[in-house]
Write an enzyme that holds these catalytic residues in place. Structure first.
Site, short mmCIF file in Angstrom:
data_model
loop_
_atom_site.label_atom_id
_atom_site.label_comp_id
_atom_site.label_asym_id
_atom_site.label_seq_id
_atom_site.Cartn_x
_atom_site.Cartn_y
_atom_site.Cartn_z
N GLY A 324 -6.59 1.76 -2.91
CA GLY A 324 -6.60 2.35 -4.24
C GLY A 324 -5.19 2.48 -4.79
O GLY A 324 -4.30 1.67 -4.50
N SER A 325 -4.95 3.52 -5.55
CA SER A 325 -3.65 3.68 -6.23
C SER A 325 -2.50 4.00 -5.28
O SER A 325 -1.34 3.97 -5.70
CB SER A 325 -3.76 4.77 -7.30
OG SER A 325 -4.61 4.34 -8.35
N THR A 326 -2.79 4.31 -4.01
CA THR A 326 -1.69 4.51 -3.06
C THR A 326 -0.96 3.20 -2.79
O THR A 326 0.10 3.21 -2.18
CB THR A 326 -2.20 5.10 -1.74
OG1 THR A 326 -3.13 4.19 -1.13
CG2 THR A 326 -2.88 6.44 -1.96
N PHE A 327 -1.54 2.07 -3.27
CA PHE A 327 -0.90 0.76 -3.11
C PHE A 327 0.12 0.51 -4.22
O PHE A 327 0.92 -0.43 -4.13
CB PHE A 327 -1.97 -0.33 -3.13
CG PHE A 327 -1.48 -1.69 -2.70
CD1 PHE A 327 -1.08 -1.95 -1.40
CD2 PHE A 327 -1.44 -2.75 -3.62
CE1 PHE A 327 -0.65 -3.20 -1.01
CE2 PHE A 327 -1.01 -4.01 -3.24
CZ PHE A 327 -0.61 -4.24 -1.93
#
Length: 649
Positions: A324-327
């Site tokens: 998700g957005s942690t990438f």
């Protein structure tokens, strides 16, 4: 009466004399041969036959070595050897075996499988050899057997030793467990065929098995002509296995496991970004390793295998999730290092990004307006990162992800780690026989689509960004335990990691954006911030979509996450570092089907990182007395010690 002639008598005398001499000579020869043979055997070959006689009289038996303990970073035992009790039966003394087994069964639980095993072993062993009926008896069971020994002919209680894990399921994913040697695991070593020998099957027990085993001992036993033991002549217990010091702080591990239990299924990892040491690696729900050492029933094994929360998996290294957005920090670093954008690069977010005839939505449907990199990270703007990823291309993103430890094994020193997936143009062509198209890239920009990684990889990725080095996470502590009373060296155990040569300004830009996520009003995880002065954390929230939303569902109106079945809800993910002013710890949290990263995973990261900093050895926090007490087996009792009471995080 006629008389024989004198000449005839003399002739007969000569014949008798020759026969006598012949027989005497033969007898003398036989006696001489016998004497020579006896001299050969008793004098010339005396040493040889003495050894053979001793070998018939004395048996040398192998003794399983004592397995080395596993400790946490402060010396708290995580795996020990504990005295255990078993009940045995000697057939020649028992009389009616069935009646004796029935009598035992009235005192302690005794299943049909155990009865059949005892009867099978009695058929193939000498009647004077003790047969194990049941092992790992509790103190109450031992007492019941001992009280009734006079009515149980041939029954005895024997003392043994087995592996014991004082903290049960709170640290199983790290220690692993031991079990009897399977047939396919036999290497020809005699010690591996001993009935009480155990080898590591998972975790550190498996990774460090040879070091933990030690060297087998020997016992010289004198036996009689029937093979019955007369006495033990000598004994060498061998060399115990080495003690293995881990990087784990058991008090922090205990805190983390208790905190994770507020969710149905979750995992958390914290890495020291200087040394690469893992301070906590928790996966919930887990399983109690003691159930494997004490005898696993078919019912328990079946329940563990069919549980949808996968307690047998160490989710930190085996759970593979879309990040998700942690990438997004990976995409940002790839773009900055490529020189194709700067931290001032601005994008206007109207709430949707259109590519051809397809719309890619931002999580904020009304849009974020115009943002730079700082604002893009703070608000987790999807449109910003769609634009950035399209600008640099998937292969640059993938190359940076690989440099940061994603899409490949991190090299952690326990088995069964999974590599995850970082897609490239070549990967898609080889995997599906299809070319990469522009429409594949926006999903990669926000950590969706083909991409997948483990929580450990996410923590490693953040550690490498912070430290600018190729951090390799590890669980075995090269420097041993931290001894009380000695000055604390914060870098003790640090390795020489290769440098990544990132531009420090690029690192600062990414960490600044992550700081804004938690510490600036409007940040996506502002509510999960650490308010303790000097302990503030920076972070990045993420939501990993589990179920694809169709156009029809979008038209009808998407159900609220809480209204969906648990297995269809999105995963909540959060990565964080602390303290903001001088980052030392990197953390990754995944709450399976936890809906939103900042709302569900963020508070867990906050609580764990705050406790981690509170327990920093440089602050000289004394050992948790409850943890120390839990590691000590109960005095005189063969069963499990009483664990500390549950605490609410």
């Amino acid at each position: 009466m006629k008389t024989r002639p004198l000449a005839q008598d003399k002739s007969r005398y000569k014949v008798l004399t020759r026969r006598t001499l012949m027989l005497g000579g033969i007898q003398a020869g036989l006696v001489g041969t016998l004497a020579a043979r006896m001299y050969y055997l008793q004098v010339l070959q005396a040493d040889k036959y003495k050894v053979l006689a001793e070998e018939n009289r004395i048996n040398v038996r192998l003794l399983a070595p004592q397995r080395g303990r596993i400790l946490d970073r402060f010396g708290v035992p995580l795996a020990v050897n504990q005295q255990s009790y078993r009940v045995v039966i000697v057939a020649e003394q028992a009389g009616d075996i069935d009646s004796t087994l029935n009598a035992i069964g009235t005192l302690i639980p005794l299943g049909d499988n155990e009865r059949h095993r005892v009867l099978r072993e009695m058929k193939r062993k000498h009647s004077f050899v003790p047969i194990m009926v049941r092992e790992n008896l509790s103190w109450e069971e031992v007492a019941r057997i001992e009280v009734n020994i006079p009515e149980l002919p041939g029954v005895q209680i024997e003392v043994g030793r087995n592996r014991y894990y004082p903290f049960g399921d709170r640290v199983t994913d790290i220690t692993g467990y031991v079990a009897p040697v399977a047939e396919k695991e036999l290497t020809g070593e005699a010690v591996m065929e001993l009935p009480d020998f155990r080898i590591g099957k998972a975790g550190i027990e498996k990774a460090q098995d040879l070091e933990l085993r030690g060297t087998a001992g020997t016992s010289q036993i004198e036996v009689n002509a029937f093979g019955r033991i007369v006495r033990e002549i000598s004994r060498d217990d061998g060399r115990p296995g080495e003690e293995i010091a881990t990087t784990i702080d058991m008090a922090l591990q205990d805190f983390t496991m208790r905190r994770l239990r507020s969710e149905e299924s979750a995992t958390c990892v914290v890495i020291d970004v200087v040394t690469g040491e893992i301070l906590t690696m928790a996966s919930s729900p887990s399983y109690d390793a003691n159930t494997f050492t004490q005898g696993l029933t078919n019912a328990v094994w079946g329940a563990l295998n069919t549980d949808p929360h996968t307690p047998l998996n160490n989710k930190a290294i085996q759970g593979v999730y879309p990040p998700g957005s942690t990438f997004k920090p990976v995409v940002a670093m790839a773009a900055l290092e490529s020189g194709m954008i700067t931290a001032d690069f601005r994008v206007n977010c109207p709430g949707v990004f259109t590519l051809g005839d397809h719309d890619y939505h931002c999580w904020q449907h009304r849009g974020h307006g115009t943002l730079d990199l700082h604002g893009g990270l703070k608000n987790s703007c999807d449109v910003y990162f769609y634009e950035v990823a399209m600008k640099i291309g998937v292969d640059r993103v993938a190359a940076m992800a690989n440099r940061l430890g994603m899409g490949e094994l991190t090299g952690i020193d326990i088995p069964n780690e999974r590599p995850g997936i970082i897609p490239t143009r070549a990967w898609k062509l080889a995997r599906f026989g299809q070319r990469w198209v522009d429409g594949d890239t926006p999903s990669i920009a926000i950590g969706q689509g083909y991409i997948a990684g483990t929580p450990l990889q996410l923590a490693t990725m953040l550690s490498r960004i912070i430290s600018n080095r190729v951090i390799v996470p590890r669980l075995v502590r090269a420097a041993g335990v931290m001894e009380p009373g000695k000055p604390f060296d914060p870098d003790l155990g640090a390795k020489e990691f290769a440098t990544l040569d990132f531009n420090p300004a690029h690192i600062a830009a990414i960490l600044s954006g992550m700081n804004a996520v938690t510490n600036e009003q409007g940040g996506t995880a502002y509510a999960a911030r650490i308010t303790d002065p000097g302990m503030e954390m920076g972070g990045k929230s993420g939501t990993a979509q589990v179920k694809q939303i169709t156009a029809a569902e979008r038209e009808r109106g998407i159900k609220k996450p809480e209204q969906q079945p648990w297995k269809d809800r999105d995963h909540a993910i959060f990565i964080a570092f602390a303290p903001v002013g001088n980052p030392r710890y990197a953390c990754a949290v995944v709450v399976e089907h936890g809906i939103g990263g900042g709302k569900y995973a963020g508070p867990i990261a906050r609580d764990v990182l705050r406790e981690c900093q509170r327990r920093d050895p440089s602050r000289r926090v004394p050992p948790d007395p409850m943890i120390v007490a839990a590691a000590e087996p109960s005095v005189g009792a063969p069963g499990s010690p009483t664990p500390p009471p549950e605490k609410t995080p």
